[in-house]
Design an enzyme around this catalytic site. Structure first.
Site, short mmCIF file in Angstrom:
data_model
loop_
_atom_site.label_atom_id
_atom_site.label_comp_id
_atom_site.label_asym_id
_atom_site.label_seq_id
_atom_site.Cartn_x
_atom_site.Cartn_y
_atom_site.Cartn_z
N GLU A 103 14.72 -14.61 -0.77
CA GLU A 103 15.02 -15.76 0.09
C GLU A 103 13.90 -16.80 0.03
O GLU A 103 14.08 -17.94 0.47
CB GLU A 103 15.20 -15.31 1.54
CG GLU A 103 16.41 -14.44 1.79
CD GLU A 103 16.50 -14.02 3.25
OE1 GLU A 103 16.02 -14.80 4.12
OE2 GLU A 103 17.01 -12.93 3.53
N ASP A 117 0.83 -1.20 0.00
CA ASP A 117 0.00 0.00 0.00
C ASP A 117 0.87 1.25 0.00
O ASP A 117 1.80 1.37 0.80
CB ASP A 117 -0.89 -0.02 1.25
CG ASP A 117 -1.87 1.13 1.29
OD1 ASP A 117 -2.77 1.16 0.44
OD2 ASP A 117 -1.72 1.99 2.17
#
Length: 560
Positions: free
Chosen positions: A268, A209
């Site tokens: 990751e 956002d």
């Protein structure tokens, strides 16, 4: 805990060209009989979502919150607000979605928290506590005025005086949404930890956002703007926010460093993704900068297509500009969301099935990923609410010139004859318009000609066309309200023509162009004898070989 990801995570770029279905949980399905949608309701409707042939869901905020901005004011990033359920409900949702081949992306509100968050409660206590510098604090000017002239999107100064510290704190949105200080390394580490928490729970990505609001610049006054143009949600003549060039309060170079840290974290977890919401005067430039090079966000979307103006030239301009600027970056496009007037109303398509099908085809033939907002597949219109029915703080503040966002957030109509349209056993948190009942899922489900089934058919068709999902794009000049474009991928070439006119059109076309046998019925243009014929608001897609030229513009003509 760590939840397993679905087997197809090996396809790490699943997001490239994906269609993401936005769910506003408060308004999707209530199973708790309190009139507010919940996570169990999403679980119960996953088969419906999967039937749309979308690739992923995006869940608007469900975190613990005082709900001043309906979840975009987070007081605990690591828990589910009780009105929506529990963490265990969320875990079941992820597993159930993955079992149906759906990815799960969630909203993350990183630039600000709620003023009820423990971090802020500690920060405001004094100027020397461990979290004193976790938010953006500043002394007043010598006359006691706020540090700068920056305006909040929801009205008034972006600075709020706090008597505990005798300083102002920055809030780009509501007073109850203080901005975190991303210049503090401890804040960056803490925020990345909150993101990691959800990655460990198995989410596949994040919708970020107002991501260009994470950092601010020097505490200098923003200059005035020359004109108030349509743009981000706060840029309107009735809102002082739109009177400034936002040079210092957002979209700062330092934000790129944070985005690189965020991308490193996501990397990751193979197969995860990010889509940033960008609101800026130069939002296309920011989209390009934030997604190029594979070091920051995977994709971004802006408000350029969330416009009031459906003129094809107005829509084509940002698409062409985006292609000229984005390089190896990747856009995400949307025609509606929880902040914008419903598409059918905004683009004057209420009850006009042909128009709504055209807009669907327009969106799904562009280069980029796509977000679809719940209810678009039903053709839902903007709900007309009275002032006493409003709950959105923006609508209450700016009434009557701006009626807020409640009109696009009313509950999903599932059953026409059910007292609450099948959404809840209790009165819903926002009223359900009578006109939405005729558009309910059970009214469209078994009608082959319904808009709902047009969405299903076109989305299923698009999945079989790599050129539409991941191909390059080339636009032809606009003529007679027809947008013409080409998509190419691995030797396949598709021609697309979209007639935005209310009358038929004819275009010159290659004699070698062949309509696709498996195209859905809404693709209704005909390619024959060197001529493409398009009905009013018609759609055409054909396949040709790479060496066949197509110059549709000189021969464009109106039949008859």
């Amino acid at each position: 805990m760590s939840l397993s990801r679905p087997p197809h995570d090996a396809q790490q770029d699943w997001w490239r060209g994906a269609v993401i279905y936005q769910i506003y949980p408060r308004s999707f399905q209530d199973t708790g009989a309190d009139g507010i949608g919940d996570l169990q309701g999403v679980i119960d409707r996953l088969d419906y979502i999967a039937s749309l042939n979308v690739d992923a869901i995006w869940l608007s905020p469900f975190f613990t919150s005082p709900m001043k901005d309906f979840g975009y004011d987070v007081s605990d990033y690591r828990d589910v607000d009780p009105m929506f359920g529990t963490l265990e409900d969320f875990d079941r949702l992820v597993q159930a979605a993955h079992a149906r081949g759906l990815k799960v992306t969630i909203d993350q509100v990183l630039s600000h928290s709620s003023d009820a968050h423990p971090w802020f409660l500690e920060s405001r206590e004094s100027r020397d506590n461990p979290k004193a510098d976790w938010y953006v604090w500043a002394d007043p000017r010598p006359d006691g005025a706020p540090p700068t002239n920056w305006q909040a999107i929801f009205g008034g100064s972006a600075w709020q005086w706090d008597t505990r510290r005798c300083q102002y704190y920055l809030h780009n949105f509501l007073v109850e949404q203080p901005d975190l200080n991303f210049r503090n390394p401890a804040v960056v580490e803490a925020i990345l930890g909150e993101v990691r928490f959800w990655l460990e729970r198995g989410v596949d990505g994040f919708r970020l956002d107002a991501i260009n609001f994470c950092t601010h610049g020097e505490l200098k006054d923003n200059p005035p703007r020359d004109d108030i143009r349509e743009g981000f949600i706060g840029v309107r003549p009735d809102n002082p926010y739109g009177y400034q060039q936002h040079r210092y309060d957002k979209t700062q170079p330092e934000n790129l460093l944070f985005l690189e840290r965020l991308r490193a974290l996501l990397d990751e977890y193979p197969g995860t993704t990010s889509v940033g919401e960008v609101g800026d005067d130069d939002s296309l430039g920011v989209m390009a900068e934030y997604t190029q090079g594979g070091k920051r966000l995977h994709m971004c979307y802006s408000f350029n297509l969330l416009t009031e103006n459906a003129d094809p030239g107005h829509l084509l301009a940002p698409l062409e500009e985006m292609e000229a600027r984005i390089g190896d970056g990747w856009p995400c496009w949307a025609l509606g969301n929880h902040d914008i007037t419903r598409l059918a109303t905004r683009w004057n398509a209420e009850g006009k099935a042909a128009k709504l099908r055209l807009y669907l085809a327009f969106l799904l033939t562009q280069r980029g990923s796509v977000c679809l907002y719940q209810g678009e597949e039903l053709g839902l219109t903007e709900a007309e609410l009275t002032f006493d029915q409003l709950v959105d703080p923006a609508g209450i503040t700016f009434w009557p010139s701006y009626k807020g966002r409640d009109g696009c957030r009313t509950p999903m109509p599932w059953q026409a004859d059910n007292p609450n349209a099948g959404f809840s056993d209790s009165a819903p948190w926002l009223p359900i318009p009578a006109e939405h009942r005729g558009l309910a899922v059970d009214q469209q489900e078994h009608d082959p000609a319904s808009l709902l089934n047009a969405y299903r058919a076109f989305l299923a068709f698009r999945r079989t066309q790599p050129a539409l999902v991941k191909g390059d794009i080339r636009y032809h000049p606009l003529r007679d309200d027809v947008i013409s474009l080409e998509r190419r991928h691995l030797g396949e070439r598709l021609l697309v023509a979209l007639n935005f006119a209310a009358e038929p059109r004819e275009l010159g076309a290659p004699r070698e162009a062949h309509a696709l046998d498996d195209a859905p019925a809404m693709v209704n243009g005909t390619w024959r004898d060197g001529t493409l014929r398009l009905p009013a608001h018609g759609i055409a897609i054909a396949r040709v070989t790479d060496d066949v030229p197509w110059t549709p513009t000189p021969e464009t003509r109106r039949p008859g």
